[in-house]
Write a protein that holds these residues in place. Sequence first.
Motif, PDB file in Angstrom:
ATOM      1  N   PRO A 111    -110.818 -26.491  21.277  1.00  0.00           N
ATOM      2  CA  PRO A 111    -109.573 -26.992  21.875  1.00  0.00           C
ATOM      3  C   PRO A 111    -109.871 -27.837  23.112  1.00  0.00           C
ATOM      4  CG  PRO A 111    -109.400 -24.658  21.360  1.00  0.00           C
ATOM      5  CD  PRO A 111    -110.841 -25.021  21.194  1.00  0.00           C
ATOM      6  N   CYS A 112    -109.233 -28.987  23.204  1.00  0.00           N
ATOM      7  CA  CYS A 112    -109.476 -29.888  24.340  1.00  0.00           C
ATOM      8  C   CYS A 112    -108.202 -30.686  24.624  1.00  0.00           C
ATOM      9  CB  CYS A 112    -110.647 -30.808  24.022  1.00  0.00           C
ATOM     10  SG  CYS A 112    -111.280 -31.740  25.434  1.00  0.00           S
ATOM     11  N   PRO A 113    -107.152 -30.009  25.115  1.00  0.00           N
ATOM     12  CA  PRO A 113    -105.885 -30.709  25.397  1.00  0.00           C
ATOM     13  C   PRO A 113    -106.009 -31.587  26.626  1.00  0.00           C
ATOM     14  CG  PRO A 113    -105.759 -28.417  26.109  1.00  0.00           C
ATOM     15  CD  PRO A 113    -107.087 -28.573  25.438  1.00  0.00           C
ATOM     16  N   VAL A 114    -105.975 -32.883  26.441  1.00  0.00           N
ATOM     17  CA  VAL A 114    -106.243 -33.792  27.549  1.00  0.00           C
ATOM     18  C   VAL A 114    -105.139 -34.833  27.686  1.00  0.00           C
ATOM     19  CG1 VAL A 114    -108.730 -33.496  27.256  1.00  0.00           C
ATOM     20  CG2 VAL A 114    -107.597 -35.431  26.164  1.00  0.00           C
ATOM     21  N   ARG A 115    -105.012 -35.341  28.917  1.00  0.00           N
ATOM     22  CA  ARG A 115    -104.136 -36.470  29.214  1.00  0.00           C
ATOM     23  C   ARG A 115    -104.948 -37.692  29.644  1.00  0.00           C
ATOM     24  NH1 ARG A 115     -98.640 -36.663  27.882  1.00  0.00           N
ATOM     25  NH2 ARG A 115     -97.671 -34.643  28.220  1.00  0.00           N
ATOM     26  N   SER A 116    -106.248 -37.480  29.860  1.00  0.00           N
ATOM     27  CA  SER A 116    -107.110 -38.570  30.309  1.00  0.00           C
ATOM     28  C   SER A 116    -108.480 -38.418  29.666  1.00  0.00           C
ATOM     29  CB  SER A 116    -107.250 -38.553  31.837  1.00  0.00           C
ATOM     30  OG  SER A 116    -108.002 -39.659  32.293  1.00  0.00           O
ATOM     31  N   ILE A 117    -109.077 -39.545  29.310  1.00  0.00           N
ATOM     32  CA  ILE A 117    -110.412 -39.555  28.722  1.00  0.00           C
ATOM     33  C   ILE A 117    -111.336 -40.339  29.633  1.00  0.00           C
ATOM     34  CG2 ILE A 117    -111.815 -40.389  26.789  1.00  0.00           C
ATOM     35  CD1 ILE A 117    -109.405 -39.820  24.986  1.00  0.00           C
ATOM     36  N   CYS A 118    -112.479 -39.735  29.975  1.00  0.00           N
ATOM     37  CA  CYS A 118    -113.441 -40.358  30.868  1.00  0.00           C
ATOM     38  C   CYS A 118    -114.524 -41.066  30.074  1.00  0.00           C
ATOM     39  CB  CYS A 118    -114.085 -39.303  31.774  1.00  0.00           C
ATOM     40  SG  CYS A 118    -115.310 -39.978  32.919  1.00  0.00           S
ATOM     41  N   LEU A 119    -114.825 -42.273  30.494  1.00  0.00           N
ATOM     42  CA  LEU A 119    -115.967 -43.017  29.962  1.00  0.00           C
ATOM     43  C   LEU A 119    -116.919 -43.308  31.119  1.00  0.00           C
ATOM     44  CD1 LEU A 119    -114.092 -45.491  27.624  1.00  0.00           C
ATOM     45  CD2 LEU A 119    -115.550 -43.598  26.917  1.00  0.00           C
ATOM     46  N   HIS A 120    -118.196 -43.065  30.911  1.00  0.00           N
ATOM     47  CA  HIS A 120    -119.163 -43.245  31.982  1.00  0.00           C
ATOM     48  C   HIS A 120    -119.550 -44.711  32.126  1.00  0.00           C
ATOM     49  CE1 HIS A 120    -119.512 -38.896  31.220  1.00  0.00           C
ATOM     50  NE2 HIS A 120    -119.702 -38.860  32.517  1.00  0.00           N
ATOM     51  N   ASP A 148    -117.808 -39.510  25.308  1.00  0.00           N
ATOM     52  CA  ASP A 148    -119.221 -39.847  25.169  1.00  0.00           C
ATOM     53  C   ASP A 148    -120.156 -38.733  25.633  1.00  0.00           C
ATOM     54  OD1 ASP A 148    -118.630 -40.048  27.850  1.00  0.00           O
ATOM     55  OD2 ASP A 148    -119.405 -42.086  28.110  1.00  0.00           O
ATOM     56  N   ARG A 149    -119.634 -37.495  25.745  1.00  0.00           N
ATOM     57  CA  ARG A 149    -120.457 -36.353  26.112  1.00  0.00           C
ATOM     58  C   ARG A 149    -120.394 -35.287  25.025  1.00  0.00           C
ATOM     59  NH1 ARG A 149    -121.857 -34.945  31.266  1.00  0.00           N
ATOM     60  NH2 ARG A 149    -123.034 -33.340  30.166  1.00  0.00           N
ATOM     61  N   GLY A 150    -121.520 -34.591  24.833  1.00  0.00           N
ATOM     62  CA  GLY A 150    -121.546 -33.476  23.901  1.00  0.00           C
ATOM     63  C   GLY A 150    -120.875 -32.247  24.490  1.00  0.00           C
ATOM     64  N   TYR A 151    -120.258 -31.443  23.632  1.00  0.00           N
ATOM     65  CA  TYR A 151    -119.595 -30.211  24.048  1.00  0.00           C
ATOM     66  C   TYR A 151    -120.283 -28.996  23.429  1.00  0.00           C
ATOM     67  CZ  TYR A 151    -115.479 -32.347  26.246  1.00  0.00           C
ATOM     68  OH  TYR A 151    -114.639 -33.036  27.093  1.00  0.00           O
ATOM     69  N   LEU A 152    -120.358 -27.921  24.188  1.00  0.00           N
ATOM     70  CA  LEU A 152    -120.834 -26.640  23.681  1.00  0.00           C
ATOM     71  C   LEU A 152    -119.678 -25.919  22.988  1.00  0.00           C
ATOM     72  CD1 LEU A 152    -122.902 -25.517  26.814  1.00  0.00           C
ATOM     73  CD2 LEU A 152    -123.809 -26.421  24.658  1.00  0.00           C
ATOM     74  N   PRO A 153    -119.972 -24.936  22.129  1.00  0.00           N
ATOM     75  CA  PRO A 153    -118.902 -24.225  21.421  1.00  0.00           C
ATOM     76  C   PRO A 153    -117.899 -23.530  22.343  1.00  0.00           C
ATOM     77  CG  PRO A 153    -121.013 -23.822  20.365  1.00  0.00           C
ATOM     78  CD  PRO A 153    -121.312 -24.551  21.639  1.00  0.00           C
ATOM     79  N   ASP A 154    -118.311 -23.213  23.584  1.00  0.00           N
ATOM     80  CA  ASP A 154    -117.387 -22.546  24.518  1.00  0.00           C
ATOM     81  C   ASP A 154    -116.552 -23.549  25.311  1.00  0.00           C
ATOM     82  OD1 ASP A 154    -119.205 -23.606  26.307  1.00  0.00           O
ATOM     83  OD2 ASP A 154    -119.827 -21.682  27.161  1.00  0.00           O
ATOM     84  N   GLY A 155    -116.687 -24.855  25.003  1.00  0.00           N
ATOM     85  CA  GLY A 155    -115.884 -25.863  25.668  1.00  0.00           C
ATOM     86  C   GLY A 155    -116.531 -26.508  26.871  1.00  0.00           C
ATOM     87  N   ARG A 156    -117.676 -25.985  27.306  1.00  0.00           N
ATOM     88  CA  ARG A 156    -118.375 -26.616  28.425  1.00  0.00           C
ATOM     89  C   ARG A 156    -119.150 -27.839  27.944  1.00  0.00           C
ATOM     90  NH1 ARG A 156    -122.492 -23.585  30.414  1.00  0.00           N
ATOM     91  NH2 ARG A 156    -122.568 -22.364  28.480  1.00  0.00           N
ATOM     92  N   LEU A 157    -119.475 -28.725  28.877  1.00  0.00           N
ATOM     93  CA  LEU A 157    -120.262 -29.903  28.540  1.00  0.00           C
ATOM     94  C   LEU A 157    -121.724 -29.529  28.332  1.00  0.00           C
ATOM     95  CD1 LEU A 157    -118.824 -32.468  31.122  1.00  0.00           C
ATOM     96  CD2 LEU A 157    -118.260 -32.299  28.692  1.00  0.00           C
TER      97      LEU A 157
END
Length: 256
Positions: A215-224, A168-177
């Motif tokens: 790229p966003c290799p994750v094992r957990s997804i955060c919801l606010h 539920d958050r936007g990402y920048l092209p460099d992978g930062r929020l």
Amino acid sequence: MSWIDLNADLGEGFGAWRLGDDDALLDVVTSANVACGFHAGDPSTMHRVCRTAVAKGVAIGAQVGYRDLAGFGRRRIDYDHDELRDDILYQIGALEAFCRAAGDRVRYVKPHGALYNTAAVDPGQASAVVDAVLAYDPALPVLCQPGSELAGQALHRGLTVVGEGFADRGYLPDGRLVPRSRPDALVHEPDQVVQRAVRMAADGSVTAVDGSAVPCPVRSICLHGDTPGAVELARVVRDGLRAAGLEVRPFAVALA
């Protein structure tokens, strides 16, 4: 990947003030990032959330932050390294007391707010987080943004790193929020949030605000949990992940 973890920041009320519906979210998520009293939370709230989480089989993590109740931990603070390390160590220990009283233990550590964002790029603050975890328990995983400074330092020094994505958050092209000050910081449309969650879990990537694949290799997804409709959105995301063939389970158990 056949499984994914769902986490949420919980216990972020203070005294008579409640933020979000902790009990309802604990019916949906598999990991609870519990505020430890510095950016939010208090002893009674920590005790209540830990007791409920244990009863519902939800893994408990220390959501450590700056000593900033007034700013909810969303204002960067330039700490001395040792002071920040000790503040984080203090918070983990405080939460551990309530975990033990509830019949469990702290399962992982996740920085909150401005500390999360700063440790992702700042070597000094990242090292303070790593030093605190190593001092407390080197077996504790660190939940953080994949590819970040914190992730790199933690891996280099032998800690387990669990990549985290934000559906539920936007990402920048460099992978930062995307900074919360921007209007595109949050994603509100439920169908879009579900699609992003499934793509992160299944493909390890996310669409940035400019349309590029990050790229966003994750094992957990955060919801606010502090946004309107958070509980229902969490349920929709969990249902969408299951419909995509993914088991939703605590990463602390899956990786044990």
